[in-house]
Design a protein around this motif. Structure first.
Motif, PDB file in Angstrom:
ATOM      1  N   PHE A  28      16.739   5.375   1.058  1.00  0.00           N
ATOM      2  CA  PHE A  28      16.011   4.103   0.893  1.00  0.00           C
ATOM      3  C   PHE A  28      17.169   2.914   1.403  1.00  0.00           C
ATOM      4  CE2 PHE A  28      13.920   7.339  -1.516  1.00  0.00           C
ATOM      5  CZ  PHE A  28      12.781   7.141  -1.256  1.00  0.00           C
ATOM      6  N   PRO A  29      16.583   2.077   2.224  1.00  0.00           N
ATOM      7  CA  PRO A  29      17.400   1.013   2.484  1.00  0.00           C
ATOM      8  C   PRO A  29      17.723   0.130   1.321  1.00  0.00           C
ATOM      9  CG  PRO A  29      15.569   0.610   3.460  1.00  0.00           C
ATOM     10  CD  PRO A  29      15.261   1.936   2.836  1.00  0.00           C
ATOM     11  N   ASP A  30      18.702  -0.796   1.266  1.00  0.00           N
ATOM     12  CA  ASP A  30      19.070  -1.629   0.205  1.00  0.00           C
ATOM     13  C   ASP A  30      17.960  -3.027   0.796  1.00  0.00           C
ATOM     14  OD1 ASP A  30      21.050  -0.458  -0.863  1.00  0.00           O
ATOM     15  OD2 ASP A  30      22.756  -1.405   0.123  1.00  0.00           O
ATOM     16  N   ASN A  31      17.467  -3.289  -0.432  1.00  0.00           N
ATOM     17  CA  ASN A  31      16.405  -4.378  -0.409  1.00  0.00           C
ATOM     18  C   ASN A  31      15.462  -4.222   0.487  1.00  0.00           C
ATOM     19  OD1 ASN A  31      17.643  -6.053  -2.419  1.00  0.00           O
ATOM     20  ND2 ASN A  31      19.235  -6.315  -0.761  1.00  0.00           N
ATOM     21  N   GLY A  32      14.857  -2.927   0.474  1.00  0.00           N
ATOM     22  CA  GLY A  32      13.785  -2.493   1.394  1.00  0.00           C
ATOM     23  C   GLY A  32      13.096  -1.486   0.771  1.00  0.00           C
ATOM     24  N   GLY A  33      12.142  -0.688   1.729  1.00  0.00           N
ATOM     25  CA  GLY A  33      11.476   0.580   1.311  1.00  0.00           C
ATOM     26  C   GLY A  33      11.186   1.448   2.352  1.00  0.00           C
ATOM     27  N   LEU A  41      -1.550  10.940  -0.235  1.00  0.00           N
ATOM     28  CA  LEU A  41      -1.424   9.689  -0.433  1.00  0.00           C
ATOM     29  C   LEU A  41       0.084   9.326   0.320  1.00  0.00           C
ATOM     30  CD1 LEU A  41      -2.498   9.139  -4.280  1.00  0.00           C
ATOM     31  CD2 LEU A  41      -3.809   8.806  -2.125  1.00  0.00           C
ATOM     32  N   GLN A  42       0.106   8.132   0.706  1.00  0.00           N
ATOM     33  CA  GLN A  42       1.217   7.310   1.235  1.00  0.00           C
ATOM     34  C   GLN A  42       1.625   6.398   0.179  1.00  0.00           C
ATOM     35  OE1 GLN A  42       2.082   5.891   5.258  1.00  0.00           O
ATOM     36  NE2 GLN A  42       0.906   7.332   6.058  1.00  0.00           N
ATOM     37  N   ILE A  43       2.826   6.572  -0.434  1.00  0.00           N
ATOM     38  CA  ILE A  43       3.503   5.719  -1.453  1.00  0.00           C
ATOM     39  C   ILE A  43       4.879   5.091  -0.777  1.00  0.00           C
ATOM     40  CG2 ILE A  43       4.282   5.705  -3.576  1.00  0.00           C
ATOM     41  CD1 ILE A  43       1.415   6.707  -3.594  1.00  0.00           C
ATOM     42  N   ALA A  44       4.706   3.778  -1.120  1.00  0.00           N
ATOM     43  CA  ALA A  44       5.885   2.871  -0.442  1.00  0.00           C
ATOM     44  C   ALA A  44       6.734   2.799  -1.799  1.00  0.00           C
ATOM     45  CB  ALA A  44       5.391   1.413  -0.424  1.00  0.00           C
ATOM     46  N   ILE A  45       8.088   3.350  -1.655  1.00  0.00           N
ATOM     47  CA  ILE A  45       9.051   3.170  -2.559  1.00  0.00           C
ATOM     48  C   ILE A  45      10.234   1.974  -2.079  1.00  0.00           C
ATOM     49  CG2 ILE A  45      11.232   4.353  -3.794  1.00  0.00           C
ATOM     50  CD1 ILE A  45       9.569   7.054  -3.366  1.00  0.00           C
ATOM     51  N   PHE A  46      10.472   1.239  -3.218  1.00  0.00           N
ATOM     52  CA  PHE A  46      11.369   0.005  -2.715  1.00  0.00           C
ATOM     53  C   PHE A  46      12.672   0.063  -3.342  1.00  0.00           C
ATOM     54  CE2 PHE A  46       6.991  -1.286  -2.375  1.00  0.00           C
ATOM     55  CZ  PHE A  46       6.767  -1.722  -0.987  1.00  0.00           C
ATOM     56  N   ASN A  47      13.684  -0.024  -2.899  1.00  0.00           N
ATOM     57  CA  ASN A  47      14.966  -0.334  -3.495  1.00  0.00           C
ATOM     58  C   ASN A  47      15.205  -1.573  -3.595  1.00  0.00           C
ATOM     59  OD1 ASN A  47      17.839  -0.348  -4.368  1.00  0.00           O
ATOM     60  ND2 ASN A  47      18.343   0.758  -2.261  1.00  0.00           N
ATOM     61  N   PHE A  48      15.066  -2.404  -4.536  1.00  0.00           N
ATOM     62  CA  PHE A  48      15.352  -3.627  -4.674  1.00  0.00           C
ATOM     63  C   PHE A  48      16.625  -3.971  -5.250  1.00  0.00           C
ATOM     64  CE2 PHE A  48      12.437  -7.948  -5.588  1.00  0.00           C
ATOM     65  CZ  PHE A  48      13.808  -8.518  -4.982  1.00  0.00           C
ATOM     66  N   SER A  49      17.693  -3.682  -4.333  1.00  0.00           N
ATOM     67  CA  SER A  49      18.988  -3.411  -4.852  1.00  0.00           C
ATOM     68  C   SER A  49      19.644  -5.000  -5.336  1.00  0.00           C
ATOM     69  CB  SER A  49      19.964  -3.016  -3.755  1.00  0.00           C
ATOM     70  OG  SER A  49      19.859  -3.805  -2.700  1.00  0.00           O
ATOM     71  N   ARG A  50      19.065  -6.065  -5.010  1.00  0.00           N
ATOM     72  CA  ARG A  50      19.847  -7.176  -5.405  1.00  0.00           C
ATOM     73  C   ARG A  50      19.344  -7.443  -6.873  1.00  0.00           C
ATOM     74  NH1 ARG A  50      17.170  -9.433  -0.594  1.00  0.00           N
ATOM     75  NH2 ARG A  50      15.529 -10.249  -2.240  1.00  0.00           N
ATOM     76  N   ARG A  51      18.223  -6.774  -7.198  1.00  0.00           N
ATOM     77  CA  ARG A  51      17.990  -6.741  -8.704  1.00  0.00           C
ATOM     78  C   ARG A  51      18.227  -5.620  -9.436  1.00  0.00           C
ATOM     79  NH1 ARG A  51      12.871 -10.491  -9.865  1.00  0.00           N
ATOM     80  NH2 ARG A  51      12.671  -9.232 -11.496  1.00  0.00           N
ATOM     81  N   LYS A  52      19.016  -4.503  -8.776  1.00  0.00           N
ATOM     82  CA  LYS A  52      19.064  -3.396  -9.298  1.00  0.00           C
ATOM     83  C   LYS A  52      17.844  -2.710  -9.941  1.00  0.00           C
ATOM     84  CE  LYS A  52      23.897  -3.979 -10.253  1.00  0.00           C
ATOM     85  NZ  LYS A  52      24.329  -5.330  -9.734  1.00  0.00           N
ATOM     86  N   GLU A  53      16.868  -2.632  -9.092  1.00  0.00           N
ATOM     87  CA  GLU A  53      15.301  -2.307  -9.661  1.00  0.00           C
ATOM     88  C   GLU A  53      14.756  -1.243  -8.498  1.00  0.00           C
ATOM     89  OE1 GLU A  53      14.473  -5.978 -12.507  1.00  0.00           O
ATOM     90  OE2 GLU A  53      13.393  -6.141 -10.593  1.00  0.00           O
ATOM     91  N   TRP A  54      14.076  -0.581  -9.156  1.00  0.00           N
ATOM     92  CA  TRP A  54      13.202   0.434  -7.965  1.00  0.00           C
ATOM     93  C   TRP A  54      11.633   0.413  -8.363  1.00  0.00           C
ATOM     94  CZ3 TRP A  54      15.303   3.750  -4.278  1.00  0.00           C
ATOM     95  CH2 TRP A  54      16.739   3.778  -4.347  1.00  0.00           C
ATOM     96  N   TYR A  55      10.920   0.287  -7.502  1.00  0.00           N
ATOM     97  CA  TYR A  55       9.517   0.126  -7.629  1.00  0.00           C
ATOM     98  C   TYR A  55       8.659   1.103  -6.475  1.00  0.00           C
ATOM     99  CZ  TYR A  55      10.720  -4.112  -9.996  1.00  0.00           C
ATOM    100  OH  TYR A  55      11.275  -5.204 -10.979  1.00  0.00           O
TER     101      TYR A  55
END
Length: 125
Positions: A28-33, A41-55
């Protein structure tokens, strides 16, 4: 397509029955999905690296009915992490899936956990 949207339902952490091993963190790219598929089902996974959070959320845009949200731009509105749809720029909370530009067309969201370098998404079925 309305039926397709109905198949996406928010899963709360306390309702998880299955932790699906999606991929290694490096996929998963930094600050991307990126998108994965789980039971059709297609699920989007987000690596919100600026916040050190995943969604994780549905990858299906509820307005344009396209599988695109994993390519959305990440940002924050106050303390709220959000993703902007690349097609129409409407933004959605990554925590709740709420449409931050109105009351219609929220997203389904899913719990995410990181374990031993892998990203897991929680489902209730």
């Amino acid at each position: 397509m309305t039926q397709e949207i109905a198949e996406y339902k928010t899963v709360k952490a306390e309702d998880v029955t299955t932790w699906y091993k999606a991929a290694s963190m490096e996929a998963f790219p930094d600050n991307g999905g990126a998108a994965i598929e789980y039971k059709g089902l297609q699920i989007a996974i987000f690596n919100f690296s600026r916040r050190k959070e995943w969604y994780a959320s549905q990858n299906l845009c509820p307005h344009k009915k396209q599988m695109i949200l994993s390519r959305g731009m990440l940002g924050s509105e106050g303390e709220e992490p959000k993703v902007a749809c690349p097609f129409h720029k409407k933004t959605f909370s990554l925590k709740t899936g709420n449409n931050l530009n109105g009351d219609e067309c929220d997203l389904a969201t899913y719990p995410v956990k990181i374990q031993d370098g892998y990203v897991y998404v929680g489902f209730s079925h």
